[in-house]
Write an enzyme that holds these catalytic residues in place. Structure first.
Site, PDB file in Angstrom:
ATOM      1  CG  HIS A 126      19.344  26.427 -21.990  1.00 32.07           C
ATOM      2  ND1 HIS A 126      18.261  25.915 -22.665  1.00 32.07           N
ATOM      3  CD2 HIS A 126      19.633  25.543 -21.015  1.00 32.07           C
ATOM      4  CE1 HIS A 126      17.913  24.759 -22.117  1.00 32.07           C
ATOM      5  NE2 HIS A 126      18.722  24.519 -21.110  1.00 32.07           N
ATOM      6  CG  HIS A 148      13.833  24.848 -18.110  1.00 31.14           C
ATOM      7  ND1 HIS A 148      14.916  25.588 -18.532  1.00 31.14           N
ATOM      8  CD2 HIS A 148      13.928  23.641 -18.715  1.00 31.14           C
ATOM      9  CE1 HIS A 148      15.637  24.846 -19.360  1.00 31.14           C
ATOM     10  NE2 HIS A 148      15.064  23.671 -19.495  1.00 31.14           N
ATOM     11  CG  MET A 197      13.541  19.025 -14.865  1.00 32.38           C
ATOM     12  SD  MET A 197      14.872  19.807 -13.946  1.00 32.38           S
ATOM     13  CE  MET A 197      15.562  18.392 -13.077  1.00 32.38           C
ATOM     14  CB  SER A 198      11.775  21.276 -20.854  1.00 35.84           C
ATOM     15  OG  SER A 198      12.345  20.208 -21.603  1.00 35.84           O
ATOM     16  CG  ASN A 205      20.820  11.688 -16.421  1.00 39.75           C
ATOM     17  OD1 ASN A 205      20.424  12.621 -17.145  1.00 39.75           O
ATOM     18  ND2 ASN A 205      20.126  11.235 -15.403  1.00 39.75           N
TER      19      ASN A 205
END
Ligand code: HPA
Length: 288
Positions: free
Chosen positions: A74, A96, A227-228, A251
């Site tokens: 990031h 996050h 996760m966001s 994935n």
């Protein structure tokens, strides 16, 4: 006299706090009013290179209260400019919850976008494919989400409601804008690009899921896991923004326990998905 909780940042930001950040952004690009806010997730930051006419680039560290991304992959800067003729505010990287930020901190950038004038939020992420038909490298239009971090209590809207943004109890029945989804489908069709569709489930991380976690999520109707995104979307919908969400499937989620998942794999897939994601975003921007 009982003690009162201290209702201030980093748990809750006041309208004045948010406006101070907006003012700091404006100082870098006087007169610039973004129409679209675009959040680029893990490994997807290079999408911003496709945006022409950069007006200003601002490192997150130069903005008061802006949560910096501590994760590799990031870049951590804000790009203001024009893409397909549209004034856009692009976040190259996001914060996050697992990094230690509060929900209010994670969603602060969306509120700043709104105060700067943005009517649209385009949000992207890297996600694991829970739907067995999905392949790494696919893009998925988010039709709806399951708020796994939120159903039991974590909400970016917790705390005093800021009426300037929206109501105390916002509806989430149409969180992802149907007209924007149609535009994305049209762009994908014309570009000959495969666009999957499905439900994104937001989890807290940072650990990847166990096979049993994943089978639960699959049975619950999830097509992709990450996760966001969910806190940002809730914040945007609360404030009346129209949302487009796109997951890059980085994935295959490990439902059968036979594979492993790594951050490196996620970033590597991000690089491969960047051109298609840039095509999709540019096409939607051109049709707004
Ligand atoms: N699980 C959760 N988050 C992720 C994944 C995953 O498999 N891939 C990218 N982000």
């Amino acid at each position: 006299m009982g003690a009162r909780p201290t209702l201030t940042k980093p748990h809750f930001f006041s309208l004045d706090d948010i406006d101070a950040v907006a003012e700091a952004v404006r100082a870098h690009a006087p007169g610039f009013t973004p129409r679209v806010g675009l959040i680029l997730g893990s490994g997807l930051g290079a999408v911003a290179e496709a945006a022409a006419d950069v007006v200003a680039t601002i490192p997150y560290a130069d903005l008061p209260d802006w949560p910096e991304s501590t994760v590799w992959g990031h870049a951590g800067r804000l790009i203001l400019g024009y893409w397909q003729g549209q004034p856009v505010l692009i976040m190259q990287g996001r914060a996050h919850y697992y990094e230690g930020y509060t929900m209010a901190q994670i969603s602060l950038p969306v509120r700043v976008m709104r105060r700067l004038g943005a009517d649209y939020l385009f949000v992207t992420n890297a996600a694991g494919g829970v739907n067995p038909a999905f392949e790494p490298g696919d893009l998925m239009l988010i039709r709806d989400h399951i708020n796994f971090m939120g159903l039991a209590g974590l909400s970016p809207l917790r705390g005093p409601n800021l009426d300037a943004f929206g109501p105390r109890f916002p509806d989430m029945g149409h969180a992802y804008d149907p007209a924007l989804m149609d535009l994305a489908r049209e762009v994908a069709r014309e570009a000959g690009l495969t666009l999957r569709e499905g439900v994104y489930v937001g989890v807290a991380g940072p650990q990847f899921e166990t096979p049993a976690d994943l089978r639960l999520l699959h049975q619950a109707g999830a097509d992709a896991v990450g996760m966001s995104t969910v806190p940002e979307v809730i914040t945007a919908v609360h404030s009346g923004m129209r949302v487009l969400g796109i997951s890059g499937i980085s994935n295959r989620a490990n439902l059968d326990g036979k594979t492993t998942t790594s951050h490196e794999e996620v970033l590597e897939a991000g690089k491969r998905m960047t051109p298609n994601l840039a095509t999709l975003v540019a096409g939607v921007l051109a049709r707004l």
